[in-house]
Design a protein around this motif. Structure first.
Motif, mmCIF file in Angstrom:
data_model
loop_
_atom_site.group_PDB
_atom_site.id
_atom_site.type_symbol
_atom_site.label_atom_id
_atom_site.label_comp_id
_atom_site.label_asym_id
_atom_site.label_seq_id
_atom_site.Cartn_x
_atom_site.Cartn_y
_atom_site.Cartn_z
ATOM 1 N N HIS A 146 0.922 5.943 4.012
ATOM 2 C CA HIS A 146 0.356 7.134 4.653
ATOM 3 C C HIS A 146 -0.755 7.727 3.794
ATOM 4 N N ALA A 147 -0.519 7.812 2.492
ATOM 5 C CA ALA A 147 -1.521 8.363 1.579
ATOM 6 C C ALA A 147 -2.785 7.493 1.549
ATOM 7 N N GLU A 186 12.768 13.849 6.565
ATOM 8 C CA GLU A 186 11.926 12.724 6.978
ATOM 9 C C GLU A 186 12.720 11.427 7.078
ATOM 10 N N PRO A 207 1.668 13.244 2.013
ATOM 11 C CA PRO A 207 2.199 12.339 0.986
ATOM 12 C C PRO A 207 1.674 12.647 -0.408
ATOM 13 N N MET A 226 0.847 10.621 -6.792
ATOM 14 C CA MET A 226 0.402 9.838 -5.632
ATOM 15 C C MET A 226 -1.116 9.663 -5.626
ATOM 16 N N LYS A 243 5.333 6.380 2.537
ATOM 17 C CA LYS A 243 4.534 7.517 2.074
ATOM 18 C C LYS A 243 3.267 7.046 1.355
#
Length: 558
Positions: A208-209, A241, A61, A67, A205
């Motif tokens: 997830h990060a 994805e 991610p 991010m 995402k």
């Protein structure tokens, strides 16, 4: 509307050869192999990940723009016990994204509040009016703009003047000069990859990060049903994805632990194993209905609900909103068609622009889609308010870009933009006639030859005797279907009715089709206004697994 042209898609020999070389595809039925080849999958690894997507497909991610900065600021907020406000959009992607992020951030110990703007009073996305109310009601230290904010340089600058930090998590395109400064803007459109993600996918995402940066007791798979709902409802491509999110998310949706989704499924009569069509045509419209007519708060409250009886009450409320929306939509559709009667000529007019003072801006997009599909013309439907300001929504046909047409009318608009096939605009009443003419001129000038002739793209010719449950099991490996991975359209030639055709609810037709001794039931929805030619017929249809009175069946839809 001119007669529809039927095209049977050719299969490139090299594409079919690539499929036959793939160990996971070589034993599939020839029809499914053909459908795989039409999807342009050339490498064995690519074919295998398409047929059987796994969590190993998930990419890092932190490859997404900004991010790392966003994660660092959120973890700082967690460490300092700051208040975070999730400021969202009122569509399904917006409310599912807020729900996902509230569940994730709460696992990191954050005090999380959610905020939705009023559609009519504060408009879409970040506005100073909305932000003022947000600060007054929530007193945040950090505002996370979700499914909006990429074009809000001015609004986020104002927010920073109030001493409030911001993060943008979005997927919409924006001109470079409108992107906020000195603010993490986590948006795949700012990079070279992941352009297919919507905000629900982006919320996953981000989760997830955060989990990669700091482990907490939270199972990311538990939110995949919400990701699937947002992804399908936002009509983004079901590739890469996104395909994984929806395939796995539908499995979690079948046994969802979210009380709001349980209640919504019950209200929408979604039973058994849900499909992407169930999201697109049953769950999504109910979540969208409240936001179209007023505020999406009820939809957000439902998804966040932790009380079963309360969830049931809210889902019934949304079901009522959806019925109200359908009634309003049918009225506006009827009035739009009445306006066209005697005015629109298919051999003369290349576009449709209709407007009224009595239409609701929350449903003009749906009506534009219906009118566009019925007449196969780029269509704009506009609702004017009492101040003479019209908010319109447009839909187009393959090959004709609404963005290009709106750019040619820019001096007549207060604002306008979107995508090639769907766009929105705002204009003043006194510019309506000039806009109608200019829009038509632009469409006429740029329309590729043949683009105003409706086309039906057929994927494969089959015999009715090929349609059985063994085929269906292999065929389902191609799911989920949607934008970027459309449901295959099949062709059967020379079929006849085995019994008289039945009319159901005065609008649907039920057939029993016969071909070379094989008989199979089929439905043609909303077809009562169409004349049936004498048989035998060539029939274009889709297939899927269905259920009737507890028994599994193969559903054929003409």
């Amino acid at each position: 509307m001119p007669a529809t042209k039927w095209n049977l898609r050719p299969v490139p020999d090299d594409a079919l050869a690539a499929v036959l070389r793939c160990q996971g595809a070589c034993e599939l039925p020839p029809l499914v192999q053909r459908l795989l080849a039409l999807r342009g999958l050339g490498q064995e690894e690519e074919i295998e990940s398409y047929l059987r997507p796994s969590f190993q497909l998930l990419s890092d991610p932190f490859l997404l723009p900004d991010m790392r900065a966003a994660v660092d600021r959120i973890l700082q907020a967690a460490d300092k016990k700051e208040t975070v406000v999730l400021y969202g959009d009122y569509d399904v992607d917006g409310v599912t994204s807020l729900t996902i992020l509230k569940l994730v951030l709460r696992a990191f110990g954050l005090d999380v509040k959610t905020f939705l703007p009023h559609r009519m009073d504060e408009g879409y996305g970040l506005s100073e009016e909305g932000l003022r109310r947000c600060l007054s009601e929530c007193q945040p230290n950090l505002v996370l703009a979700v499914d909006c904010g990429t074009s809000s340089r001015k609004e986020i600058a104002w927010l920073k003047e109030q001493g409030i930090d911001a993060i943008v998590l979005d997927h919409h395109s924006s001109a470079p000069e409108t992107i906020p400064l000195d603010t993490p803007v986590v948006n795949p459109k700012r990079g070279d990859a992941f352009h297919y993600l919507c905000s629900a996918g982006m919320a996953f995402k981000l989760g997830h990060a955060l989990m990669k940066a700091r482990r907490v007791d939270f199972d990311l798979r538990s939110i995949l049903d919400l990701v699937a709902v947002g992804t399908v409802a936002d009509v983004v491509p079901l590739v890469d994805e996104n395909r994984l999110f929806v395939r796995k998310g539908l499995q979690f949706l079948a046994r969802t632990k979210h009380l709001g989704l349980q209640a919504l499924k019950k209200a929408a009569a979604v039973n058994g194993s849900p499909t992407s069509a169930d999201i697109g045509f049953r769950l999504g419209p109910r979540l969208n209905a409240a936001g179209r007519l007023d505020t999406a708060q009820a939809a957000l409250d439902l998804l966040l609900c932790e009380n079963q009886s309360q969830a049931a009450a809210i889902s019934e409320e949304l079901d009522g909103h959806n019925r109200d929306r359908q009634t309003m939509q049918r009225r506006i559709e009827g009035e739009a068609e009445a306006m066209l009667h005697g005015q629109f000529q298919a051999d003369r007019d290349c576009s449709i622009v209709l407007a009224s003072d009595t239409w609701h801006p929350g449903v003009v997009g749906i009506v534009a889609s219906k009118v566009c599909r019925r007449h196969h013309r780029p269509t704009i439907i506009i609702a004017f308010d009492e101040d003479g300001v019209g908010k319109g929504s447009g839909r187009s046909v393959e090959g004709i870009s609404l963005v290009q047409a709106l750019d040619d009318c820019r001096d007549l608009l207060l604002k306008g933009g979107g995508h090639d096939m769907a766009a929105g605009l705002t204009l003043r009443r006194e510019n309506l006639d000039a806009f109608r003419l200019r829009f038509a001129e632009s469409v006429r000038r740029h329309a590729p030859e043949g683009s105003l002739i409706p086309k039906l793209h057929l994927d494969a010719e089959v015999g009715l005797d090929e349609l059985d449950f063994d085929l269906l099991t292999a065929y389902e490996l191609l799911e989920p279907f949607g934008t970027g991975n459309s449901q295959p359209l099949l062709l059967a030639r020379g079929v006849t009715p085995a019994v008289p055709v039945r009319l159901l609810k005065e609008k649907h037709r039920r057939f029993v089709l016969s071909q070379n001794g094989t008989q199979i039931p089929a439905m043609w929805f909303d077809s009562s206004s169409r004349d049936l030619p004498p048989p035998p017929w060539d029939v274009a249809f889709t297939v899927q697994r269905g259920e009737f009175r507890g028994e599994e069946q193969l559903d054929v839809t003409i």
